[in-house]
Design a protein around this motif. Structure first.
Motif, short mmCIF file in Angstrom:
data_model
loop_
_atom_site.label_atom_id
_atom_site.label_comp_id
_atom_site.label_asym_id
_atom_site.label_seq_id
_atom_site.Cartn_x
_atom_site.Cartn_y
_atom_site.Cartn_z
N LEU A 152 49.14 31.13 31.82
CA LEU A 152 48.18 30.39 32.64
C LEU A 152 48.60 30.34 34.10
O LEU A 152 47.76 30.37 34.99
CB LEU A 152 48.03 28.97 32.08
N GLY A 153 49.89 30.29 34.35
CA GLY A 153 50.36 30.22 35.72
C GLY A 153 50.65 31.56 36.36
O GLY A 153 50.89 31.62 37.55
N GLY A 154 50.61 32.63 35.58
CA GLY A 154 50.90 33.96 36.13
C GLY A 154 49.95 35.00 35.60
O GLY A 154 50.36 35.98 34.99
N GLN A 155 48.64 34.79 35.83
CA GLN A 155 47.64 35.72 35.30
C GLN A 155 47.64 37.05 36.03
O GLN A 155 47.05 38.01 35.54
CB GLN A 155 46.25 35.07 35.39
N ASP A 156 48.27 37.11 37.20
CA ASP A 156 48.31 38.38 37.94
C ASP A 156 49.40 39.31 37.43
O ASP A 156 49.45 40.47 37.82
CB ASP A 156 48.54 38.11 39.43
N TYR A 157 50.27 38.81 36.54
CA TYR A 157 51.38 39.63 36.03
C TYR A 157 51.23 39.78 34.53
O TYR A 157 50.87 38.83 33.83
CB TYR A 157 52.72 38.97 36.37
N ARG A 158 51.52 40.98 34.05
CA ARG A 158 51.42 41.28 32.62
C ARG A 158 52.80 41.58 32.05
O ARG A 158 53.57 42.30 32.66
CB ARG A 158 50.50 42.48 32.37
N SER A 164 61.65 33.28 33.63
CA SER A 164 60.35 32.80 34.09
C SER A 164 59.46 32.33 32.94
O SER A 164 58.53 31.55 33.15
CB SER A 164 59.63 33.90 34.88
N LEU A 165 59.73 32.81 31.74
CA LEU A 165 58.98 32.37 30.56
C LEU A 165 59.70 31.19 29.93
O LEU A 165 60.91 31.22 29.71
CB LEU A 165 58.86 33.52 29.56
N MET A 166 58.92 30.15 29.61
CA MET A 166 59.50 28.93 29.07
C MET A 166 58.87 28.60 27.73
O MET A 166 57.81 29.13 27.36
CB MET A 166 59.31 27.77 30.05
N THR A 167 59.55 27.70 27.03
CA THR A 167 59.13 27.33 25.68
C THR A 167 57.77 26.65 25.70
O THR A 167 57.46 25.86 26.59
CB THR A 167 60.17 26.41 25.05
N SER A 168 56.95 27.00 24.69
CA SER A 168 55.63 26.38 24.45
C SER A 168 54.60 26.74 25.51
O SER A 168 53.56 26.07 25.62
CB SER A 168 55.73 24.86 24.33
#
Length: 488
Positions: A259-265, A298-302
């Motif tokens: 949700l916070g990084g929709q520009d990155y895949r 950069s990726l966090m739990t839940s």
């Protein structure tokens, strides 16, 4: 003089006729040129067109997912007591074997001291029993020597032997009691050590559920104090509906966004699909899991993720809108005929029902008419299915059932037709071959060139024969009926 005037008049008449012929020839040539080079079809403005262009197309299966650490441990307490000290905080990096918390160990230390004192007592008794055994052995030897010289009785010898055996048995019992005490001491020392909680793995403290000063009760189950997770690799747990789970296969490419990084895949591959579903509000969902590196944390739990499973894809290919396939412009009067057909069938059905009522003697009342109309009422789609499933002799025939494509099956090419429009607005039907489709766009394999235009729909709804409002839509039509729509 008259002859001269006559010749002059004839010359002017010839020139006039020749000029008219030249003018007519020039006019015809101009009309032909305008017709072929400048005239456009009047209906061309009513068509929605799309240009054949190069691009990328993907056939995706979308689902929602949640990020979880691949490796994590819920650290609990094996002994009861009050949390005396917490040495870490949430988000702190810890290493395996590092001290995390301390539980008040006063009771366990006292138990250890008591068992150690008991162990010393048993060791002293063991030394005494060993001395008693030696003394009993000396008495037996003395009685045996006296018995050989007939200086003692046999009863005294037997008493000495019995005392020796009893001393040996008491020594073994004391040794066993000593081993039991040592085992109890090791257990209490372990409980004393459990009062100090160490990190089982290296990672990040992601949550702490117990606070300093809280009393823990580990008699029934181990209470959880905190969770340590290795955030270097995350697992995406995706819930896929039962309608789409058959389209997935192990190893297929997948990417997701947050949700916070929709520009990155983030890209990965499907690892496994759990066979047991989760049923929520009568909705059957299957868990599809895959892993993704998380080196920069950069990726966090839940975290909530939007997951896209790539069922098929193609790059640098010709694409057109899917609405352009098999497009057929309607002919004048075609809609009216199609619309009148159900009314004719309805009228015929009502007449047949009325005749049946007359034959059966039933009164032709309004109630009977309504019942007959309801019985004869069938959707057009149902009638089409019934006609397609009947043979020439009227008997029903079985149609071969076609199941869904197998997971991982390659996309096969299939034929289709499109309407190609030129610069003058003329339509030409052309057979093409298409490949990958995502319900919005479709890949063109053969039949079209880049830059050509195809018809993808009509710009406005055809006007009905009934009364219309000022906006151009028929009176009684649903809102938005006069807007643009696409037709297949």
């Amino acid at each position: 003089m008259s002859r001269l005037l006559t010749s002059i008049g004839e010359s002017f008449s010839f020139l006039r006729r020749r000029s008219i012929k030249i003018f007519l020839a020039v006019l015809i040539i101009a009309i032909v040129i305008w017709r072929f080079f400048f005239h456009q079809n009047a209906d061309a403005n009513n068509y929605l067109t799309a240009t054949v262009e190069r691009g990328e197309i993907q056939n995706l299966v979308t689902a929602m997912g949640v990020l979880q650490p691949r490796d994590y441990v819920d650290v609990g307490a094996q002994v009861s007591g009050q949390v005396k000290k917490l040495t870490v905080v949430v988000g702190q990096q810890v290493k395996s074997g590092e001290l995390l918390a301390e539980i008040d160990a006063t009771v366990y230390r006292a138990k250890v001291d008591g068992i150690r004192a008991q162990l010393l007592n048993l060791q002293a008794q063991l030394t005494d029993r060993q001395a008693q055994l030696v003394l009993a052995k000396i008495r037996v030897d003395r009685q045996e020597n006296l018995f050989k010289d007939d200086a003692t009785t046999k009863e005294a010898l037997q008493t000495a032997e019995a005392s020796y055996q009893s001393a040996g048995a008491q020594l073994k019992a004391l040794q066993a009691q000593l081993q039991q005490t040592e085992s109890s001491l090791r257990a209490e020392e372990a409980n004393l050590e459990y009062a100090r909680i160490y990190a089982p793995i290296s990672g990040t403290v992601v949550s702490i559920t117990s606070r300093q000063g809280q009393t823990l009760n580990a008699n029934q189950q181990a209470p959880t104090i905190m969770r340590i997770a290795d955030l270097s690799t995350m697992t995406v747990q995706t819930q896929v509906s039962e309608a789409d789970i058959g389209k997935l296969h192990l190893g297929m490419p997948v990417y997701f966004t947050t949700l916070g990084g929709q520009d990155y895949r983030w890209y990965s591959k499907l690892d496994r699909v759990e066979p047991t579903p989760q049923v929520t509000n009568n909705v059957v969902l299957y868990n599809a899991l895959f892993e993704v590196p998380n080196d920069n944390k950069s990726l966090m739990t839940s975290m909530t993720t939007q997951v896209f499973f790539i069922s098929a894809q193609a790059r640098d290919i010709l694409i057109i809108p899917a609405s352009a396939l098999n497009f057929k412009p309607r002919k004048p009067g075609e809609t009216a005929d199609k619309k009148s057909a159900p009314q004719d069938r309805k009228a015929g059905g009502e007449q047949a029902s009325a005749k049946e009522n007359e034959k059966s003697g039933a009164p032709n009342t309004e109630e009977n008419k309504a019942v007959s109309a309801f019985q004869n009422k069938k959707p057009d789609a149902q009638q089409a299915v019934e006609q397609s499933t009947q043979g020439a002799d009227g008997e029903r025939k079985r149609r071969p059932r076609r199941g869904p494509p197998a997971a991982g099956e390659e996309v096969k090419s299939r034929p289709a037709t499109v309407q190609v429009i030129d610069e003058k607005g003329n339509l030409t039907e052309r057979n093409i071959v298409v490949g990958v489709s995502n319900r919005v766009q479709v890949q063109v394999l053969e039949g079209l060139q880049e830059g050509e235009k195809v018809v993808s729909g009509l710009r406005q709804v055809e006007k009905s024969t009934g009364a219309q409002g000022a906006g151009g839509a028929a009176i009684g039509a649903p809102p938005g009926a006069g807007g643009a729509r696409q037709m297949r």
